[in-house]
Design a protein around this motif. Structure first.
Motif, PDB file in Angstrom:
ATOM      1  N   PHE A  57       0.835  -1.201   0.000  1.00  0.00           N
ATOM      2  CA  PHE A  57       0.000   0.000   0.000  1.00  0.00           C
ATOM      3  C   PHE A  57       0.871   1.253   0.000  1.00  0.00           C
ATOM      4  N   GLY A  58       1.900   1.264   0.856  1.00  0.00           N
ATOM      5  CA  GLY A  58       2.797   2.408   0.901  1.00  0.00           C
ATOM      6  C   GLY A  58       3.551   2.590  -0.404  1.00  0.00           C
ATOM      7  N   GLY A  59       4.060   1.477  -0.949  1.00  0.00           N
ATOM      8  CA  GLY A  59       4.769   1.561  -2.222  1.00  0.00           C
ATOM      9  C   GLY A  59       3.856   1.959  -3.363  1.00  0.00           C
ATOM     10  N   GLY A  60       2.634   1.465  -3.339  1.00  0.00           N
ATOM     11  CA  GLY A  60       1.676   1.803  -4.387  1.00  0.00           C
ATOM     12  C   GLY A  60       1.344   3.284  -4.401  1.00  0.00           C
ATOM     13  N   LEU A  61       1.200   3.880  -3.205  1.00  0.00           N
ATOM     14  CA  LEU A  61       0.894   5.305  -3.163  1.00  0.00           C
ATOM     15  C   LEU A  61       2.092   6.139  -3.618  1.00  0.00           C
ATOM     16  N   SER A  62       3.301   5.691  -3.274  1.00  0.00           N
ATOM     17  CA  SER A  62       4.496   6.377  -3.768  1.00  0.00           C
ATOM     18  C   SER A  62       4.550   6.341  -5.287  1.00  0.00           C
ATOM     19  N   LEU A  63       4.234   5.184  -5.854  1.00  0.00           N
ATOM     20  CA  LEU A  63       4.226   5.071  -7.320  1.00  0.00           C
ATOM     21  C   LEU A  63       3.138   5.937  -7.943  1.00  0.00           C
ATOM     22  N   LEU A  64       1.995   6.044  -7.265  1.00  0.00           N
ATOM     23  CA  LEU A  64       0.930   6.918  -7.755  1.00  0.00           C
ATOM     24  C   LEU A  64       1.403   8.370  -7.802  1.00  0.00           C
ATOM     25  N   LEU A 117      -8.985   2.600   3.971  1.00  0.00           N
ATOM     26  CA  LEU A 117      -7.717   2.666   3.254  1.00  0.00           C
ATOM     27  C   LEU A 117      -7.775   3.693   2.125  1.00  0.00           C
ATOM     28  N   LEU A 118      -8.867   3.673   1.368  1.00  0.00           N
ATOM     29  CA  LEU A 118      -8.996   4.597   0.247  1.00  0.00           C
ATOM     30  C   LEU A 118      -9.064   6.043   0.710  1.00  0.00           C
ATOM     31  N   LEU A 119      -9.759   6.298   1.796  1.00  0.00           N
ATOM     32  CA  LEU A 119      -9.849   7.659   2.321  1.00  0.00           C
ATOM     33  C   LEU A 119      -8.476   8.167   2.748  1.00  0.00           C
ATOM     34  N   GLY A 120      -7.727   7.302   3.433  1.00  0.00           N
ATOM     35  CA  GLY A 120      -6.387   7.693   3.852  1.00  0.00           C
ATOM     36  C   GLY A 120      -5.471   7.924   2.670  1.00  0.00           C
ATOM     37  N   GLY A 121      -5.528   7.020   1.685  1.00  0.00           N
ATOM     38  CA  GLY A 121      -4.700   7.185   0.495  1.00  0.00           C
ATOM     39  C   GLY A 121      -5.043   8.458  -0.261  1.00  0.00           C
ATOM     40  N   LEU A 122      -6.334   8.773  -0.367  1.00  0.00           N
ATOM     41  CA  LEU A 122      -6.766   9.984  -1.054  1.00  0.00           C
ATOM     42  C   LEU A 122      -6.291  11.233  -0.320  1.00  0.00           C
ATOM     43  N   ALA A 123      -6.397  11.226   1.009  1.00  0.00           N
ATOM     44  CA  ALA A 123      -5.958  12.378   1.797  1.00  0.00           C
ATOM     45  C   ALA A 123      -4.458  12.606   1.657  1.00  0.00           C
ATOM     46  N   LEU A 124      -3.682  11.532   1.678  1.00  0.00           N
ATOM     47  CA  LEU A 124      -2.221  11.648   1.545  1.00  0.00           C
ATOM     48  C   LEU A 124      -1.837  12.106   0.140  1.00  0.00           C
ATOM     49  N   TRP A 125      -2.495  11.564  -0.864  1.00  0.00           N
ATOM     50  CA  TRP A 125      -2.199  11.943  -2.244  1.00  0.00           C
ATOM     51  C   TRP A 125      -2.533  13.416  -2.487  1.00  0.00           C
ATOM     52  N   LEU A 271      -2.046  17.674   6.561  1.00  0.00           N
ATOM     53  CA  LEU A 271      -2.857  17.052   5.511  1.00  0.00           C
ATOM     54  C   LEU A 271      -4.054  17.894   5.077  1.00  0.00           C
ATOM     55  N   PRO A 272      -4.857  18.437   6.002  1.00  0.00           N
ATOM     56  CA  PRO A 272      -5.971  19.279   5.538  1.00  0.00           C
ATOM     57  C   PRO A 272      -5.547  20.701   5.219  1.00  0.00           C
ATOM     58  N   VAL A 273      -4.448  21.174   5.805  1.00  0.00           N
ATOM     59  CA  VAL A 273      -4.077  22.585   5.679  1.00  0.00           C
ATOM     60  C   VAL A 273      -3.568  22.922   4.283  1.00  0.00           C
ATOM     61  N   PHE A 274      -2.750  22.052   3.690  1.00  0.00           N
ATOM     62  CA  PHE A 274      -2.180  22.384   2.390  1.00  0.00           C
ATOM     63  C   PHE A 274      -3.242  22.548   1.301  1.00  0.00           C
ATOM     64  N   PRO A 275      -4.163  21.601   1.119  1.00  0.00           N
ATOM     65  CA  PRO A 275      -5.210  21.830   0.108  1.00  0.00           C
ATOM     66  C   PRO A 275      -6.046  23.076   0.378  1.00  0.00           C
ATOM     67  N   LEU A 276      -6.378  23.315   1.652  1.00  0.00           N
ATOM     68  CA  LEU A 276      -7.198  24.485   1.980  1.00  0.00           C
ATOM     69  C   LEU A 276      -6.428  25.789   1.776  1.00  0.00           C
ATOM     70  N   ALA A 277      -5.127  25.778   2.051  1.00  0.00           N
ATOM     71  CA  ALA A 277      -4.319  26.976   1.834  1.00  0.00           C
ATOM     72  C   ALA A 277      -4.292  27.337   0.353  1.00  0.00           C
ATOM     73  N   LEU A 278      -4.181  26.328  -0.512  1.00  0.00           N
ATOM     74  CA  LEU A 278      -4.208  26.592  -1.948  1.00  0.00           C
ATOM     75  C   LEU A 278      -5.597  27.037  -2.402  1.00  0.00           C
ATOM     76  N   ALA A 279      -6.635  26.469  -1.807  1.00  0.00           N
ATOM     77  CA  ALA A 279      -8.000  26.887  -2.155  1.00  0.00           C
ATOM     78  C   ALA A 279      -8.222  28.349  -1.800  1.00  0.00           C
ATOM     79  N   LEU A 280      -7.846  28.739  -0.582  1.00  0.00           N
ATOM     80  CA  LEU A 280      -8.042  30.123  -0.149  1.00  0.00           C
ATOM     81  C   LEU A 280      -7.173  31.082  -0.978  1.00  0.00           C
ATOM     82  N   SER A 281      -5.949  30.657  -1.283  1.00  0.00           N
ATOM     83  CA  SER A 281      -5.063  31.516  -2.071  1.00  0.00           C
ATOM     84  C   SER A 281      -5.576  31.719  -3.477  1.00  0.00           C
ATOM     85  N   SER A 282      -6.348  30.754  -3.993  1.00  0.00           N
ATOM     86  CA  SER A 282      -6.886  30.892  -5.335  1.00  0.00           C
ATOM     87  C   SER A 282      -7.883  32.044  -5.445  1.00  0.00           C
TER      88      SER A 282
END
Length: 287
Positions: A57-64, A117-125, A271-282
């Motif tokens: 799972f960890g390797g797969g997300l790195s490859l993604l 698992l999918l929720l965690g992978g999506l949040a990390l990605w 994890l939640p701050v980076f996407p939201l920071a880009l959203a607000l900056s947009s």
């Protein structure tokens, strides 16, 4: 233990700083891919995925992440994502994180393992995508987001120690208090004013910080509320990982970082701050 923590911190800085300040974006991109892969491995283990499957799972997300960079990027940078993607990711964190915390540690195991698992992978990605995009926008912008989360944590820790009386979420993280949240927010607002009106205004920087974009471009009220939202979501990210550990009986996400626990323990608030920071900056682009 203290010597171990200091040594680990020094090693991490020795790896992180050259990647941050490298002329090419590739070192930072590769370092974050490794970091996200390790966090994904920890996430799998926390959600009862055994041995080899957790590594896959960890390797797969790195490859993604690597595949995303190679297919949708150039020279170690991603093509700018649509602001809608950041608003969607941020919105999912606000609604989903709030709902998960409201259910408490006993609610998490009720969700089947595959969706967990999918929720965690999506949040990390999504967080990795946002970090790479933030690096492309400028080192000052990237560092300002990192420092927002770190400052919120430091001010909350000392504020909670000095004044903490009312528990924030005793069933999830007994050490956190509402007073710690308020002092974290106050500390970030003070740092934001100094960064926006002194550092960005008087020194030569490669980009505007998130503080300048929000406070100077959107105005004090809108920008200030945006910063408070980011601090609040850093608390949600921290509490969310604590909830997972509480539900599974784990003290740390792993022991990959001696004296500091695991990678997830160090990046949960990001994890939640980076996407939201880009959203607000947009929003600035629309002014």
């Amino acid at each position: 233990m203290l010597k171990q923590r200091i040594l680990t911190a020094l090693v991490l800085l020795a790896v992180l700083l050259p990647a941050l300040f490298a002329a090419s974006p590739w070192p930072f991109a590769v370092l974050t891919i490794v970091m996200i892969g390790a966090a994904a491995w920890e996430w799998a283990r926390l959600n009862a995925v055994p041995g080899r499957s957790a590594w896959l799972f960890g390797g797969g997300l790195s490859l993604l992440c690597l595949g995303t960079l190679l297919l949708l990027g150039r020279d170690g940078q991603l093509w700018p994502a649509s602001p809608l993607a950041w608003w969607l990711a941020g919105g999912l964190w606000v609604l989903g994180g709030g709902y998960a915390l409201s259910q408490g540690p006993q609610g998490w195991p009720r969700l089947p393992r595959l969706p967990r698992l999918l929720l965690g992978g999506l949040a990390l990605w999504a967080a990795w995508l946002a970090m790479v995009q933030a690096r492309a926008l400028g080192l000052n912008f990237l560092l300002s987001i990192f420092c927002l989360v770190w400052a919120a944590d430091v001010f909350a820790y000392f504020g909670g120690k000095a004044m903490g009386r009312r528990k924030l979420a005793p069933a999830i993280s007994p050490g956190k208090s509402w007073e710690g949240v308020w002092t974290g927010m106050a500390g970030v607002l003070i740092m934001a004013l100094v960064w926006a009106y002194v550092v960005d205004a008087r020194f030569s920087v490669d980009s505007l910080s998130v503080y300048s974009l929000l406070l100077r471009k959107l105005g004090w009220w809108v920008g200030g509320l945006g910063l408070l939202l980011l601090v609040a979501m850093s608390v949600v990210g921290d509490l969310f990982e604590s909830l997972i550990k509480r539900a599974t009986g784990a003290k740390d996400s792993s022991q990959l970082l001696p004296g500091h626990g695991g990678v997830l323990d160090r990046i949960d608030a990001l994890l939640p701050v980076f996407p939201l920071a880009l959203a607000l900056s947009s929003l600035v682009a629309k002014q």
